[in-house]
Design a protein around this motif. Sequence first.
Motif, short mmCIF file in Angstrom:
data_model
loop_
_atom_site.label_atom_id
_atom_site.label_comp_id
_atom_site.label_asym_id
_atom_site.label_seq_id
_atom_site.Cartn_x
_atom_site.Cartn_y
_atom_site.Cartn_z
N ALA A 126 -21.55 31.02 -2.32
CA ALA A 126 -22.65 30.19 -2.83
C ALA A 126 -22.26 28.73 -2.99
CB ALA A 126 -23.15 30.74 -4.17
N TRP A 127 -21.00 28.38 -2.72
CA TRP A 127 -20.59 26.98 -2.83
C TRP A 127 -19.46 26.71 -1.85
CZ3 TRP A 127 -20.28 30.35 -7.09
CH2 TRP A 127 -19.01 30.92 -7.32
N SER A 128 -19.19 25.45 -1.63
CA SER A 128 -18.09 25.07 -0.75
C SER A 128 -16.78 25.17 -1.51
CB SER A 128 -18.28 23.64 -0.25
OG SER A 128 -18.20 22.72 -1.32
N ALA A 129 -15.69 25.31 -0.77
CA ALA A 129 -14.37 25.39 -1.41
C ALA A 129 -14.09 24.14 -2.24
CB ALA A 129 -13.29 25.59 -0.35
N PRO A 166 -33.55 38.38 1.02
CA PRO A 166 -33.40 38.43 2.48
C PRO A 166 -32.77 37.16 3.04
CG PRO A 166 -35.52 39.34 1.85
CD PRO A 166 -34.91 38.76 0.59
N TYR A 167 -31.87 37.36 3.99
CA TYR A 167 -31.16 36.27 4.67
C TYR A 167 -30.33 35.42 3.71
CZ TYR A 167 -34.49 37.73 8.22
OH TYR A 167 -35.24 38.49 9.10
N LEU A 168 -29.96 36.02 2.58
CA LEU A 168 -29.09 35.39 1.59
C LEU A 168 -29.66 34.08 1.06
CD1 LEU A 168 -25.51 36.11 3.01
CD2 LEU A 168 -26.82 37.39 1.32
N SER A 169 -30.98 34.03 0.90
CA SER A 169 -31.61 32.91 0.22
C SER A 169 -31.20 32.94 -1.25
CB SER A 169 -33.14 33.03 0.34
OG SER A 169 -33.53 32.93 1.69
N PRO A 170 -31.43 31.82 -1.99
CA PRO A 170 -31.04 31.79 -3.40
C PRO A 170 -31.60 32.97 -4.18
CG PRO A 170 -31.58 29.59 -2.67
CD PRO A 170 -31.91 30.51 -1.52
N ALA A 171 -30.75 33.55 -5.03
CA ALA A 171 -31.09 34.79 -5.74
C ALA A 171 -30.61 34.74 -7.19
CB ALA A 171 -30.46 35.98 -5.01
N PRO A 172 -31.35 35.46 -8.07
CA PRO A 172 -32.62 36.13 -7.81
C PRO A 172 -33.78 35.13 -7.77
CG PRO A 172 -32.03 36.38 -10.12
CD PRO A 172 -30.90 35.65 -9.47
N GLN A 226 -24.82 29.05 0.34
CA GLN A 226 -24.90 27.76 -0.33
C GLN A 226 -26.33 27.23 -0.24
OE1 GLN A 226 -21.91 24.85 0.88
NE2 GLN A 226 -20.57 26.52 1.56
N PRO A 227 -26.97 26.98 -1.38
CA PRO A 227 -28.34 26.47 -1.34
C PRO A 227 -28.39 25.06 -0.75
CG PRO A 227 -27.76 27.32 -3.53
CD PRO A 227 -26.49 27.20 -2.74
N GLN A 228 -29.54 24.69 -0.23
CA GLN A 228 -29.69 23.35 0.34
C GLN A 228 -29.48 22.27 -0.70
OE1 GLN A 228 -33.48 23.16 2.36
NE2 GLN A 228 -32.68 24.16 4.19
N ASP A 229 -29.83 22.59 -1.97
CA ASP A 229 -29.63 21.60 -3.03
C ASP A 229 -28.29 21.76 -3.72
OD1 ASP A 229 -30.37 23.99 -4.14
OD2 ASP A 229 -31.85 23.15 -5.52
N GLY A 230 -27.37 22.47 -3.09
CA GLY A 230 -26.01 22.56 -3.58
C GLY A 230 -25.88 23.25 -4.92
N LEU A 231 -25.09 22.67 -5.81
CA LEU A 231 -24.82 23.30 -7.09
C LEU A 231 -26.05 23.36 -7.99
CD1 LEU A 231 -21.27 21.90 -7.89
CD2 LEU A 231 -21.88 24.18 -7.05
N ALA A 232 -27.06 22.51 -7.73
CA ALA A 232 -28.31 22.63 -8.48
C ALA A 232 -28.97 23.97 -8.19
CB ALA A 232 -29.26 21.48 -8.11
N GLY A 233 -28.82 24.46 -6.97
CA GLY A 233 -29.35 25.78 -6.62
C GLY A 233 -28.62 26.89 -7.34
N LEU A 234 -27.31 26.70 -7.56
CA LEU A 234 -26.55 27.67 -8.34
C LEU A 234 -27.05 27.69 -9.78
CD1 LEU A 234 -24.22 29.69 -8.69
CD2 LEU A 234 -22.69 27.73 -9.03
N ASP A 235 -27.35 26.52 -10.34
CA ASP A 235 -27.90 26.45 -11.70
C ASP A 235 -29.18 27.27 -11.80
OD1 ASP A 235 -25.95 24.78 -12.81
OD2 ASP A 235 -27.00 22.96 -12.19
#
Length: 280
Positions: free
Chosen positions: A9-12, A220-226, A254-263
């Motif tokens: 979900a993120w870059s190294a 599906p297709y490993l989009s941001p979850a849940p 990795q979401p298009q908006d990066g770590l904001a997507g992880l939030d």
Amino acid sequence: MKYAVSNIAWSASDRLKAYAKLQAAGITGLEIAPGLLFSMADDPFDPTEAEIALVQNELDRFGLSLVSMQSLLFGVEGAELFGDAYERAAFEQGLMRAIKLAGRLGIPNLVLGSPKQRQRPSGMEPNAAIDKAIEILTPLADAAAFAGTKIAMECNPAEYGTNFLTTPDETLAFVKRANHAAIMLNFDVGATLLTGTFDHVMDQLIAAGPVLNHVHISEPYLSPAPANPQDAAKVLQTLETLEYQHVVSIEMRQPQDGLAGLDTALENLLEARGLAGEAR
């Protein structure tokens, strides 16, 4: 239950920022693709002791433990579960390197997805493919058990480029037929959404019962979850009812908006846990 997030979900380079977010959200588990965890290594599946110590020190800083491994055949050329002798050997050797790494790191779960590497050849009947796969995987499962880990079979829908174990029911039936303590089930929520079977997710989880070793909260297709906390809550409620004792892991690219997507993903998971009435 223990909660985790996969490091795909993120870059190294963003790992420490991501770890801090997991810690703030009360997440204590990390699922890994070795190529990302050991991006500094010449061979991420055979890191040096110094490289392992560096990674472990980082994880310790954020209260994280390694709970699962995916991308098991990353970088392996020519690996085919149902291929010729050379291709099968590449598959077996690739999986063995993951088993050995899991033993070194104390990782209890190996997610066997790899859809392109398990394509059933034309002319091979489904039942024959099941028998052949069990024949090949059984000695690998023996090695996994010796290393203190388990191979968790994952449903990969046909949309991911395979024709073997493409539905949750087929994958569960395979695990039960294999009847090996180290061949278990990875339940992937995204697969139920893609195959149109999410309405039966409670029944699927209950049927899996004792062979359920890992759960992916995914789309599906490993989009941001849940994406939908209400859907995730249904899964968590069922797992609570089953007294599931293993890991629930967010799996997403990795979401298009990066770590904001992880939030956002972590916030949605927290909402799902609340809707499920989970005691934390």
